[in-house]
Enzyme design. Structure first.
Site, PDB file in Angstrom:
ATOM      1  N   SER A  62       0.815  -1.220   0.000  1.00 46.46           N
ATOM      2  CA  SER A  62       0.000   0.000   0.000  1.00 46.46           C
ATOM      3  C   SER A  62       0.847   1.267   0.000  1.00 46.46           C
ATOM      4  O   SER A  62       0.520   2.240  -0.670  1.00 46.46           O
ATOM      5  CB  SER A  62      -0.934   0.007   1.208  1.00 46.46           C
ATOM      6  OG  SER A  62      -1.792  -1.109   1.138  1.00 46.46           O
ATOM      7  N   ASP A 154       3.535 -10.464   5.921  1.00 44.94           N
ATOM      8  CA  ASP A 154       4.034 -10.208   4.566  1.00 44.94           C
ATOM      9  C   ASP A 154       4.737 -11.450   4.018  1.00 44.94           C
ATOM     10  O   ASP A 154       5.161 -11.475   2.866  1.00 44.94           O
ATOM     11  CB  ASP A 154       5.003  -9.018   4.573  1.00 44.94           C
ATOM     12  CG  ASP A 154       4.317  -7.750   5.059  1.00 44.94           C
ATOM     13  OD1 ASP A 154       3.141  -7.562   4.701  1.00 44.94           O
ATOM     14  OD2 ASP A 154       4.939  -6.971   5.800  1.00 44.94           O
TER      15      ASP A 154
END
EC number: 5.4.2.12
Length: 510
Positions: A62, A154
């Site tokens: 993002s 992640d």
């Protein structure tokens, strides 16, 4: 006066993938998105790797996505920049890093390295930690201790053992350094002002408060046995001969090696803020510490910065402002920094004519418990704004597909996408009614891949392209677009000339 607004609508983490198994995007009932896809020009955008200034094959995220979107050009990301500095020897001579090393030598004190231990490349990279160990040793720093934050978000949910083993091998090869504390990122890297989480990490690092283990590997295994994956490992202490390996004390130096700011701010504040009222830091709160952050986390943090931001001229906000156009940034808490700070190229202040609406994210432990998050409230506020003809340009982020997608749970993520679709319809239909247009797309993939080929939960971002729709009849979109082309497309729809600094190109074929 009635306005026909042009909107950038970011469906965060909404990637494009043909395979429907484990694909929340494909499985969700999304009549509005499907209707726009069927009736308006559409295509796909590249949102990962070299197309967003990351190393080849590196998934987007993002922060990177919004920076590229706002800049209208490919922005060289911190990960790539630091990698290059290590490769070319600049890292070893970095002024801020060397000031931390010098501080420990002058005070006969210890160096502490904080950061996320993985190769996810979203917040940090383990290679940067190893480079710090090598450099500190070369520069004659006597003692260095690592406070490792485990990822599992992640990267795979139970992957920290391999990263701990990589780190332990580097420590053993260098015969230098030791792991002092281990904490899941849920605690050490909260960004939503849940101070009780940060407090646990802080008190482990400063007071050695927490469960004690001789071996970080055993600590993680015990956590798994307790049904807590990497992200949720409760802050714990590594001991040697029954005593904590190290705590941060007066006169020590800290290098926080995360390069992405948002999840490093709160813990940094806990160490550096003079005025503090979020929790009792206790009598051991370290004084005269040298605190260095890998990048600029927030100008308010009293720290030296190793890699200062590269100033960007003529990002989308500045161009709109210079044209005298009013603009709105709107998102819920989780993605508010993205539509403001990152969209503005690392600038906190508004441009003239820029207004912001922040809607609070719900206070739940994890967003799979409330997949709609605050999408309805965000939309209520935006609909009101559009009805009142407030703004020429709108930048909106729906956080749900990404934030719920990180849970690795398919059903809640499908619900998240369905909630977003309902609200997308409310916004876009109103914009069309007003004679405006919208660019609907995502900043990176995530929710289209909720399981691994082995059928395990997939919680990380992906490298897939993202869909894009431009809700304007009579135009054709070119192929080969990337995130950097969105701002030029918005300017094109507004009839504004693209500045020279924006090297992205409008998606609309001329």
């Amino acid at each position: 006066m009635s306005k026909s607004p042009v909107a950038i609508i970011i469906l965060d983490g909404f990637g494009k993938r043909a395979e429907t198994v484990g694909n929340a995007v494909a499985q969700a009932n999304k009549p509005n998105f499907d209707r726009y896809w069927a009736n308006f020009p559409h295509g796909e955008l590249k949102a990962a790797g070299l197309d967003v200034g990351l190393p080849e094959g590196q998934m987007g995220n993002s922060e990177v996505g919004h920076t590229n979107i706002g800049a209208g050009r490919i922005v060289y990301q911190s990960l790539t920049r630091i990698d290059k500095a290590i490769e070319e020897g600049e890292f070893q001579e970095n002024k801020a890093l060397n000031n931390a090393f010098t501080h420990t030598k002058e005070n006969n004190s210890d160096l502490h390295l904080f950061g996320l231990l993985s190769d996810g490349g979203v917040h940090s990279h383990i290679n940067h930690l190893v480079a710090l160990l090598e450099t500190a040793k070369d520069k004659g720093v006597k003692n260095v201790y690592i406070h490792a934050f485990l990822d599992g978000r992640d990267v795979a949910p139970q992957s920290s053992l391999e990263y701990l083993e990589t780190l332990q091998k580097a420590i053993s090869d260098l015969n230098y350094g030791a792991i002092a504390t281990v904490s899941g990122r849920f605690y050490a890297m909260d960004r939503d002002k849940r101070w009780e989480r940060v407090e646990k990490a802080y008190k482990a690092i400063v007071n050695a408060e927490g469960e004690k283990f001789e071996d970080p590997i055993e600590l993680v295994k015990a956590s798994y046995a307790n049904d807590k994956n990497d992200e949720f490992v409760v802050p714990a202490i590594i001991t040697k001969d029954g005593k904590p390996v190290a705590t941060v004390k007066d006169n020590d130096a800290v290098i926080f090696f995360n390069f992405r700011p948002d999840r490093a701010i709160q813990l940094s504040n806990a160490f550096t803020d003079k005025e503090w009222d979020h929790f009792d830091r206790g009598a051991n709160h370290p004084k005269n510490i040298k605190f260095v952050t890998m990048t600029l986390y927030n100008p308010s943090i009293d720290a030296e910065v190793a890699f200062e931001p590269i100033e960007m001229k003529n990002v989308i906000g500045e161009v709109l402002s210079n044209e005298g156009l009013s603009q709105l940034r709107i998102a819920e808490t989780e993605k508010y920094p993205h539509v403001t700070f990152f969209m503005n190229g690392g600038r906190n202040e508004e441009f003239p004519g820029e207004n912001r609406i922040l809607i609070n994210s719900p206070k739940v432990e994890t967003y799979d418990l409330q997949p709609e998050m605050s999408a309805y409230e965000v939309t209520d506020a935006l609909v009101e704004d559009i009805k009142n003809d407030k703004h020429d340009a709108i930048i909106l982020n729906f956080a749900n597909p990404d934030m719920v997608g990180h849970s690795g749970m398919l059903e809640p993520t499908i619900k998240a996408i369905e909630a977003v679709d309902e609200n997308l319809g409310r916004v876009v239909d109103l914009i069309l009614e007003k004679g405006g247009s919208a660019i609907i797309f995502a900043d990176h993939g995530n929710s289209e891949t909720m399981s691994t080929p082995e059928g395990k939960p997939h919680t990380a971002h992906t490298t897939v392209p993202v869909p894009v729709i431009v809700t304007k009849k009579g135009v054709t979109l070119r192929e080969g677009g990337r995130l950097a082309d969105v701002a030029p497309t918005m300017l094109d729809l507004l009839g504004v000339k693209k500045p020279a600094e924006m090297t992205g190109e409008s998606l609309i074929q001329k």
